[in-house]
Enzyme design. Sequence first.
Site, PDB file in Angstrom:
ATOM      1  N   CYS A  39      -1.845  -2.871   7.681  1.00 12.39           N
ATOM      2  CA  CYS A  39      -1.753  -3.786   6.544  1.00 12.39           C
ATOM      3  C   CYS A  39      -0.469  -4.603   6.537  1.00 12.39           C
ATOM      4  O   CYS A  39      -0.484  -5.780   6.161  1.00 12.39           O
ATOM      5  CB  CYS A  39      -1.987  -3.028   5.248  1.00 12.39           C
ATOM      6  SG  CYS A  39      -3.727  -2.489   5.123  1.00 12.39           S
ATOM      7  N   HIS A  90     -17.554   2.670   0.931  1.00  9.44           N
ATOM      8  CA  HIS A  90     -17.063   1.421   1.538  1.00  9.44           C
ATOM      9  C   HIS A  90     -17.435   1.340   3.022  1.00  9.44           C
ATOM     10  O   HIS A  90     -17.478   2.366   3.716  1.00  9.44           O
ATOM     11  CB  HIS A  90     -15.544   1.330   1.374  1.00  9.44           C
ATOM     12  CG  HIS A  90     -14.988  -0.015   1.698  1.00  9.44           C
ATOM     13  ND1 HIS A  90     -14.215  -0.248   2.811  1.00  9.44           N
ATOM     14  CD2 HIS A  90     -15.114  -1.201   1.063  1.00  9.44           C
ATOM     15  CE1 HIS A  90     -13.886  -1.536   2.837  1.00  9.44           C
ATOM     16  NE2 HIS A  90     -14.408  -2.130   1.783  1.00  9.44           N
ATOM     17  N   ASP A 120       0.784  -1.250   0.000  1.00  9.75           N
ATOM     18  CA  ASP A 120       0.000   0.000   0.000  1.00  9.75           C
ATOM     19  C   ASP A 120       0.816   1.300   0.000  1.00  9.75           C
ATOM     20  O   ASP A 120       0.494   2.236   0.756  1.00  9.75           O
ATOM     21  CB  ASP A 120      -0.973   0.017   1.204  1.00  9.75           C
ATOM     22  CG  ASP A 120      -1.975  -1.123   1.191  1.00  9.75           C
ATOM     23  OD1 ASP A 120      -1.955  -1.941   0.261  1.00  9.75           O
ATOM     24  OD2 ASP A 120      -2.799  -1.201   2.136  1.00  9.75           O
ATOM     25  N   HIS A 131     -10.564   6.851   1.753  1.00  3.90           N
ATOM     26  CA  HIS A 131      -9.192   6.748   1.232  1.00  3.90           C
ATOM     27  C   HIS A 131      -9.134   5.670   0.157  1.00  3.90           C
ATOM     28  O   HIS A 131      -9.953   4.745   0.142  1.00  3.90           O
ATOM     29  CB  HIS A 131      -8.208   6.403   2.365  1.00  3.90           C
ATOM     30  CG  HIS A 131      -8.457   5.040   2.949  1.00  3.90           C
ATOM     31  ND1 HIS A 131      -9.449   4.802   3.863  1.00  3.90           N
ATOM     32  CD2 HIS A 131      -7.872   3.833   2.706  1.00  3.90           C
ATOM     33  CE1 HIS A 131      -9.462   3.516   4.182  1.00  3.90           C
ATOM     34  NE2 HIS A 131      -8.526   2.897   3.490  1.00  3.90           N
ATOM     35  N   HIS A 176     -10.754   0.640  -2.583  1.00  7.28           N
ATOM     36  CA  HIS A 176     -12.116   0.629  -2.052  1.00  7.28           C
ATOM     37  C   HIS A 176     -13.117   1.311  -2.982  1.00  7.28           C
ATOM     38  O   HIS A 176     -12.832   2.393  -3.517  1.00  7.28           O
ATOM     39  CB  HIS A 176     -12.170   1.392  -0.722  1.00  7.28           C
ATOM     40  CG  HIS A 176     -11.263   0.856   0.346  1.00  7.28           C
ATOM     41  ND1 HIS A 176     -11.241  -0.467   0.729  1.00  7.28           N
ATOM     42  CD2 HIS A 176     -10.345   1.477   1.141  1.00  7.28           C
ATOM     43  CE1 HIS A 176     -10.360  -0.627   1.702  1.00  7.28           C
ATOM     44  NE2 HIS A 176      -9.785   0.526   1.964  1.00  7.28           N
ATOM     45  N   ASP A 217      -4.541  -0.834  -1.831  1.00  7.30           N
ATOM     46  CA  ASP A 217      -5.817  -0.725  -1.137  1.00  7.30           C
ATOM     47  C   ASP A 217      -6.784  -0.111  -2.164  1.00  7.30           C
ATOM     48  O   ASP A 217      -6.445   0.903  -2.803  1.00  7.30           O
ATOM     49  CB  ASP A 217      -5.609   0.210   0.070  1.00  7.30           C
ATOM     50  CG  ASP A 217      -6.502  -0.095   1.252  1.00  7.30           C
ATOM     51  OD1 ASP A 217      -6.817  -1.280   1.497  1.00  7.30           O
ATOM     52  OD2 ASP A 217      -6.875   0.869   1.968  1.00  7.30           O
ATOM     53  N   LYS A 239      -6.928  -5.096  -3.015  1.00 10.09           N
ATOM     54  CA  LYS A 239      -7.671  -5.656  -1.877  1.00 10.09           C
ATOM     55  C   LYS A 239      -8.596  -4.600  -1.293  1.00 10.09           C
ATOM     56  O   LYS A 239      -8.377  -3.408  -1.494  1.00 10.09           O
ATOM     57  CB  LYS A 239      -6.688  -6.158  -0.810  1.00 10.09           C
ATOM     58  CG  LYS A 239      -5.819  -5.032  -0.256  1.00 10.09           C
ATOM     59  CD  LYS A 239      -4.830  -5.530   0.759  1.00 10.09           C
ATOM     60  CE  LYS A 239      -3.978  -4.414   1.291  1.00 10.09           C
ATOM     61  NZ  LYS A 239      -4.718  -3.357   2.000  1.00 10.09           N
TER      62      LYS A 239
HETATM   63  C1  VGL Z   1      -4.581   0.592   5.810  1.00  6.04           C
HETATM   64  C2  VGL Z   1      -6.187   1.404   7.233  1.00  6.04           C
HETATM   65  C3  VGL Z   1      -7.148   1.319   6.246  1.00  6.04           C
HETATM   66  C4  VGL Z   1      -3.150   0.198   5.589  1.00  6.04           C
HETATM   67  C5  VGL Z   1      -5.536   0.479   4.808  1.00  6.04           C
HETATM   68  O1  VGL Z   1      -2.712   0.149   4.424  1.00  6.04           O
HETATM   69  O2  VGL Z   1      -2.457  -0.049   6.602  1.00  6.04           O
HETATM   70  N1  VGL Z   1      -4.930   1.031   7.014  1.00  6.04           N
HETATM   71  N2  VGL Z   1      -6.809   0.851   5.036  1.00  6.04           N
HETATM   72 ZN    ZN Z   2      -8.219   0.868   3.444  1.00  6.92          ZN
END
Ligand code: VGL
Ligand code: ZN
Length: 202
Positions: free
Chosen positions: A156, A57, A13, A86, A53, A51, A111
């Site tokens: 993550c 979401h 990410d 995000h 979404h 990431d 994901k």
């Molecule tokens: C993440 C919070 C929400 C991450 C992703 O990449 O750590 N944290 N979505």
């Molecule tokens: Zn996320």
Amino acid sequence: MASHPSLALLVIDVQNDFCAGGALEVMDGDAVVTGINAIMGEFDVTILTQDWHPAGHSSFASTYEEKAPFETVSLSYGEQTLWPDHCVQGSHGADFHPDLATDKADMILRKGFRPGIDSYSAFYENDRKTSTGLDGYLRSRNVDTVVCTGLATDFCVYYSAMDAVRLGFQVEVIENLCRAIDLDGSLATARADMQAADVILR
Ligand code: VGL
Ligand code: ZN
């Protein structure tokens, strides 16, 4: 035919929304990019995760009338932390950091694209049952060791590392190529859990 066991780099990410000025900015997140680029050539397999979404979401606080970011909500699979919007599919925030050497990646894994399930881990979504397919991909590529980098250390990266150990991979986390959100002591918990699970922190 038998190929040697392979070493995989997992870059979690490294997207604009987790970097400076992003919607879910991780402090100093941009600092991981140069170091990740520098080691990318050293691995048999390189995977980037994204990431990804849909708008509205179930992990977005804005989806609920009376919720603020960093509060929690009870979903079908349990407690879910709520985040600012995000990494919305196709948005600038969901793009990789512009300096990340994405050309060197073998595979990009998305994901968190199911409206009702968040996914911290690159292996299993937050219901802990829905697979992303990464386990099968790594096994097909004869991977035995997974080295984790990216954002965020305590979400993550942590969930991905713990799942990788549970699936039988040797796992390392390069801490100086990760940065944390650190919500209510989550970084200390993540580090202790990873150490107890034999994830090598280096
Ligand atoms: C993440 C919070 C929400 C991450 C992703 O990449 O750590 N944290 N979505
Ligand atoms: Zn996320």
